[in-house]
Write an enzyme that holds these catalytic residues in place. Structure first.
Site, PDB file in Angstrom:
ATOM      1  N   HIS A   1      94.944   5.074  27.188  1.00 37.86           N
ATOM      2  CA  HIS A   1      93.437   4.543  26.806  1.00 37.86           C
ATOM      3  C   HIS A   1      93.229   2.914  27.548  1.00 37.86           C
ATOM      4  O   HIS A   1      92.499   2.833  28.324  1.00 37.86           O
ATOM      5  CB  HIS A   1      93.301   4.163  25.313  1.00 37.86           C
ATOM      6  CG  HIS A   1      91.992   3.576  25.078  1.00 37.86           C
ATOM      7  ND1 HIS A   1      91.670   2.369  25.145  1.00 37.86           N
ATOM      8  CD2 HIS A   1      90.671   4.169  24.828  1.00 37.86           C
ATOM      9  CE1 HIS A   1      90.656   1.851  24.756  1.00 37.86           C
ATOM     10  NE2 HIS A   1      89.863   3.099  24.655  1.00 37.86           N
TER      11      HIS A   1
ATOM     12  N   GLU B   1      95.750  -1.758  34.502  1.00 36.07           N
ATOM     13  CA  GLU B   1      96.034  -1.093  35.613  1.00 36.07           C
ATOM     14  C   GLU B   1      97.151  -0.266  35.666  1.00 36.07           C
ATOM     15  O   GLU B   1      98.273  -0.612  34.830  1.00 36.07           O
ATOM     16  CB  GLU B   1      96.003  -1.930  36.831  1.00 36.07           C
ATOM     17  CG  GLU B   1      94.757  -2.727  36.932  1.00 36.07           C
ATOM     18  CD  GLU B   1      94.793  -3.525  38.045  1.00 36.07           C
ATOM     19  OE1 GLU B   1      95.997  -3.980  38.448  1.00 36.07           O
ATOM     20  OE2 GLU B   1      93.657  -3.997  38.675  1.00 36.07           O
TER      21      GLU B   1
ATOM     22  N   LEU C   1      95.173  11.299  20.321  1.00 37.84           N
ATOM     23  CA  LEU C   1      95.676  12.226  19.317  1.00 37.84           C
ATOM     24  C   LEU C   1      94.684  13.008  18.563  1.00 37.84           C
ATOM     25  O   LEU C   1      95.046  13.816  17.774  1.00 37.84           O
ATOM     26  CB  LEU C   1      96.180  11.257  18.352  1.00 37.84           C
ATOM     27  CG  LEU C   1      97.390  10.150  18.590  1.00 37.84           C
ATOM     28  CD1 LEU C   1      97.350   9.209  17.321  1.00 37.84           C
ATOM     29  CD2 LEU C   1      98.538  10.739  18.955  1.00 37.84           C
TER      30      LEU C   1
ATOM     31  N   GLY D   1      87.512  13.987  21.027  1.00 38.27           N
ATOM     32  CA  GLY D   1      86.485  12.737  21.065  1.00 38.27           C
ATOM     33  C   GLY D   1      86.014  12.437  22.487  1.00 38.27           C
ATOM     34  O   GLY D   1      86.231  13.208  23.396  1.00 38.27           O
TER      35      GLY D   1
ATOM     36  N   HIS E   1      86.335  10.325  25.136  1.00 42.73           N
ATOM     37  CA  HIS E   1      87.388  10.001  26.052  1.00 42.73           C
ATOM     38  C   HIS E   1      87.875  11.573  26.696  1.00 42.73           C
ATOM     39  O   HIS E   1      87.921  11.614  27.735  1.00 42.73           O
ATOM     40  CB  HIS E   1      88.372   9.309  25.739  1.00 42.73           C
ATOM     41  CG  HIS E   1      88.130   7.648  25.491  1.00 42.73           C
ATOM     42  ND1 HIS E   1      87.338   7.177  26.355  1.00 42.73           N
ATOM     43  CD2 HIS E   1      88.383   6.975  24.395  1.00 42.73           C
ATOM     44  CE1 HIS E   1      86.942   5.893  25.721  1.00 42.73           C
ATOM     45  NE2 HIS E   1      87.645   5.964  24.754  1.00 42.73           N
TER      46      HIS E   1
END
Length: 268
Positions: A29, A65, A87, A90, A92
């Site tokens: 993330h 990065e 986990l 969702g 993302h």
């Protein structure tokens, strides 16, 4: 402990060497907390050690990065499997990662998120034991666990977290209630109060976070009894990353052309 073999042979039964496998791109993330980046790099080191010769790369969704689009651009038209270091399902997993993959020239497939899976339960159990969890039959009747997660507005994320909580409850033999730091209910405080009302006054908070950070710290501070450390670099985490990679790499066939960016059905 559940262990999954992480060393498939690169030589076929007729002694011919198989084509090079797709690269593994670990998709994190991103975080402003340096401890998170340290954990991610530790997991990368473990994955590389377990699977020598496999190209392993890192890409972040935001904040750190290399960003995922830059990592994918560096691969050119090579084949890659993207493994979300997340986990549950969702936004993302469903939107951000597939869209970044589709915009790249690389031939990509997106693996399922890490959870739910028994290897996560292995890690949760190990971390809770490290924190002091130990109950006999008598004290188990007054014990319980709050599974503290970041939270998401996506209902599938809650489904996945509840599944992990059930697997963990089956392992421990006590109630495990999922709770969230943001975006979803119940909160950790609410879950603790609800368990206390049921006579569960020895409540541990299990940290369902990859690494230490603001949410993990805040949730741990609410524990009335003990709190476990985040999942971190437990060996089962690297096993699970490679398992998610293998699920998709086996579907595509090493060396075959992969043109889609679809997310496979969630499977353990």
């Amino acid at each position: 402990m559940n262990r999954i073999s992480s060393q498939p042979s690169l030589v076929s039964l007729d002694d011919r060497r198989r084509p090079e496998p797709p690269a593994l791109v670990l998709v994190a993330h991103g975080s402003r907390d340096p401890r998170t980046l340290s954990t991610v790099h530790g997991l990368l080191d473990q994955v590389r050690a377990q699977r020598p010769g496999l190209p392993v790369h890192l890409g972040h969704i935001e904040l750190n990065e290399p960003l995922l689009p830059d990592t994918l651009a560096s691969l050119g038209t090579a084949e890659a499997v993207l493994v979300p270091l997340l986990l549950s399902r969702g936004y993302h997993v469903k939107r951000d990662i597939p869209e970044m993959a589709a915009a790249s020239p690389a031939r990509t497939r997106v693996a399922a998120p890490l959870g739910p899976h028994p290897l996560l339960v292995d890690t949760l159990h190990a971390r809770l034991t490290e924190a002091g969890w130990s109950t006999d039959e008598e004290t188990r009747r007054t014990s319980a666990v709050v599974l503290a997660s970041a939270g998401s507005r996506d209902p599938d994320s809650a489904v996945d977290t509840r599944r992990t909580a059930q697997l963990f409850s089956d392992r421990l033999g006590v109630p495990v209630v999922p709770a969230y730091a943001s975006a979803a209910t119940p909160t950790v405080d609410t879950a603790i109060r609800a368990l206390a009302a049921r006579g569960r006054d020895r409540v541990a908070v299990a940290s369902y976070f990859t690494a230490r950070g603001l949410f993990a710290t805040q949730c741990a501070q609410k524990a009335p009894w003990l709190a476990s450390a985040p999942l971190g670099t437990h060996p089962a985490m690297a096993d699970l990353i490679l398992h998610r990679y293998d699920q998709v790499a086996d579907l595509s066939g090493a060396g075959s052309r992969v043109t889609g960016h679809e997310l496979p059905a969630l499977a353990v």
